[in-house]
Design an enzyme around this catalytic site. Structure first.
Site, PDB file in Angstrom:
ATOM      1  N   SER A 120      -9.690  -1.172   7.350  1.00 43.74           N
ATOM      2  CA  SER A 120      -9.111  -0.955   6.028  1.00 43.74           C
ATOM      3  C   SER A 120      -8.281  -2.087   5.451  1.00 43.74           C
ATOM      4  O   SER A 120      -7.860  -2.012   4.308  1.00 43.74           O
ATOM      5  CB  SER A 120      -8.269   0.323   6.041  1.00 43.74           C
ATOM      6  OG  SER A 120      -9.081   1.451   6.218  1.00 43.74           O
ATOM      7  N   SER A 151      -9.405   1.529   3.357  1.00 44.26           N
ATOM      8  CA  SER A 151      -8.604   2.362   2.475  1.00 44.26           C
ATOM      9  C   SER A 151      -7.584   1.583   1.652  1.00 44.26           C
ATOM     10  O   SER A 151      -6.956   2.114   0.745  1.00 44.26           O
ATOM     11  CB  SER A 151      -7.877   3.418   3.307  1.00 44.26           C
ATOM     12  OG  SER A 151      -6.985   2.817   4.239  1.00 44.26           O
ATOM     13  N   LYS A 157       0.840  -1.189   0.000  1.00 47.29           N
ATOM     14  CA  LYS A 157       0.000   0.000   0.000  1.00 47.29           C
ATOM     15  C   LYS A 157       0.880   1.246   0.000  1.00 47.29           C
ATOM     16  O   LYS A 157       1.960   1.270   0.610  1.00 47.29           O
ATOM     17  CB  LYS A 157      -0.896  -0.046   1.237  1.00 47.29           C
ATOM     18  CG  LYS A 157      -1.947   1.043   1.352  1.00 47.29           C
ATOM     19  CD  LYS A 157      -2.788   0.795   2.612  1.00 47.29           C
ATOM     20  CE  LYS A 157      -3.873   1.836   2.829  1.00 47.29           C
ATOM     21  NZ  LYS A 157      -4.663   1.551   4.052  1.00 47.29           N
TER      22      LYS A 157
END
Length: 493
Positions: A193, A169, A94
């Site tokens: 997330s 996210s 990420k």
């Protein structure tokens, strides 16, 4: 260890598709493929499907050094043997994990030129173990949302339904791993997330106990609620990755002292197909939605309960009296400004910005993000309301574990999210079930539970006691092997 029995086909493209880390490692040991082969094939899939074809739009950066790194690791394997189970295995992280060979931006144009001075602790551990970082995934900007849209990367799309978002996210990681752009990925979880995009993309995602993995070098939201960890296509992959990341002391993250001596010799030892026999699972009906939009998810969950029982588990309905107190948003709101300012300072003298206020003043973040960033300004860690929230959080965690002890539960089960993946532009915050784990700090794993009649992925979450990830892995693996719900998306076949 009871490992997966997948057999690699002769087609290299099929070897990539859905192959586990265990299978890929065996293939490299036998000389069927090399790390360079794997990297090139994953990069080819990214080329064909990320910005072209279905245009999943999961990736922010590709690592120009990936093939060179894989070449060196192949040579090292030939000379010395593999470092371990991640040797030569490609991974996507990420875009809030510091990487010295690519920018780290939280997918915001504000930080588009920000290259950190050192890797995050977990990225460094992956490299040390021989993993190949092939790229970085889009995320909901500054991790302040659950639909994965950002000023730098735009909107990421769900590979199972291109008119729907992939969650967030960590939605870029979720979409990328679902589409077989790498063997596994790293996400972060403050409220939901890791688990939300895992549910929406038919993946396994683990939010570990607070302190079991390091947060150092990750662009933060919360000083006391952020957790980083793996997202993968199988429970076995999650177990293998946790063996590399968990229980290691990091002086830059004092919370990791809590994770010392809390890990087994290997999480992979708990890949037990009979793990559900004799297990006691509490069904948290309060987390089953009563809105019409939740009915497709509930149907999948009721089938999951039957499958748990078929494998020998006893399922009983439970109620957590103070569950409404599990508000996973208030504490991060108090902590965000302090946390982001500390992160910016860690970038050294070459940093472009010194504070959250300066970031807001640029005005370049997406409008929805600016709203959240602005709301966080002015909060302090000395606020009595914040201090009270910390105390209440401890009480909540203790009450959950006391309930588990009272009923002798191995885990608490509920839908990861009350509703299926929403359409682009919707987030459905009210259907988020992330609070139990996020607020308490207790671990939780989301595992594929099947699909709705419309073909949308649904995840089942299992929450457990502090540092009992081994039992969650055992339960999830047993369920996964009995049901085999994971299927790759048609859009990237």
């Amino acid at each position: 260890m009871q490992a997966e029995q997948g057999v690699l086909a002769t087609s290299k493209e099929f070897q990539i598709l859905e192959a586990s880390i265990i299978d890929l490692q065996a293939a490299m040991e036998k000389g069927i493929v090399t790390s360079v082969d794997l990297v090139k094939m994953y990069l080819d899939r990214i080329e064909r499907y990320d910005k072209k074809g279905p245009s999943i739009n999961a990736m922010i950066y590709l690592n120009s050094n990936a093939i060179g790194t894989a070449t060196e690791l192949d040579e090292e394997r030939a000379e010395k043997g593999p470092r371990g189970p991640l040797h030569g295995i490609p991974v996507i992280v990420k875009d809030n994990y510091n990487t010295i060979d690519m920018p780290t931006t939280a997918s915001s144009r504000v930080l588009k030129d920000s290259v950190p001075i050192e890797d995050s602790f977990m990225v460094a551990e992956l490299r040390k173990a021989g993993a190949v970082i092939i790229g970085k995934s889009n995320m909901h900007e500054f991790a302040y949302g659950i639909s994965t849209i950002s000023s730098l990367g735009g909107q990421t799309f769900n590979p199972y339904a291109l008119n729907r978002h992939p969650g967030g996210s960590s939605g870029g990681t979720g979409a990328a791993i679902a589409a077989n752009f790498a063997s596994f990925g790293l996400g972060t979880d403050t409220g939901c997330s890791i688990r939300n995009p895992s549910s929406y993309n038919s993946l396994v995602g683990l939010r570990a106990t607070y302190g079991l993995t390091s947060r150092a070098g990750i662009i933060p939201i919360s000083l006391t609620q952020d957790v980083g960890g793996p997202m993968a296509r199988s429970v076995s992959d999650v177990a293998v990755v946790m063996d590399v990341l968990a229980g290691k002391f990091d002086p830059q993250d004092p919370a990791t002292t809590h994770g010392l001596d809390k890990t087994p010799d290997s999480y992979a030892d708990f890949l037990n197909v009979d793990g559900l026999k004799g297990a006691r699972i509490g069904i948290l009906k309060e987390y089953f939605g009563d809105h019409p939009e939740c009915e497709p998810t509930n149907k999948v969950m009721y089938r999951a309960i039957l499958d748990l029982e078929k494998q020998g588990a006893s399922c009983l309905e439970i109620r957590i009296p103070n569950l409404s107190e599990a508000d996973n948003s208030r504490i991060p709101e108090f902590e965000f400004e302090t946390a982001i300012n500390q992160y910016l300072e860690s970038l050294g003298e070459g940093r472009s910005y010194n504070s959250l206020v300066e970031i807001i003043e640029t005005g370049v973040c997406t409008p929805g993000i600016l709203k959240h960033l602005t709301a966080a300004v002015g909060h302090t860690l000395e606020d009595p309301e914040y201090q009270e929230a910390l105390v209440n959080r401890v009480r909540f965690r203790e009450s959950v574990e006391e309930l588990m002890d009272k009923f002798n539960l191995d885990a608490i089960m509920y839908p990861t999210f009350k509703s299926p993946p929403p359409l682009i532009g919707e987030e459905k915050w009210g259907f988020n079930n992330g609070g139990l784990s996020a607020y308490s700090g207790l671990p939780a794993i989301s595992v594929p539970a099947g699909f709705t009649e419309d073909g949308l992925p649904i995840g089942m979450e299992l929450a457990g006691r502090s540092f009992d990830e081994r039992r969650l892995i055992e339960l999830a693996y047993s369920y996964e092997q009995a049901t085999h719900h994971r299927k790759p998306p048609q859009s990237t076949l």
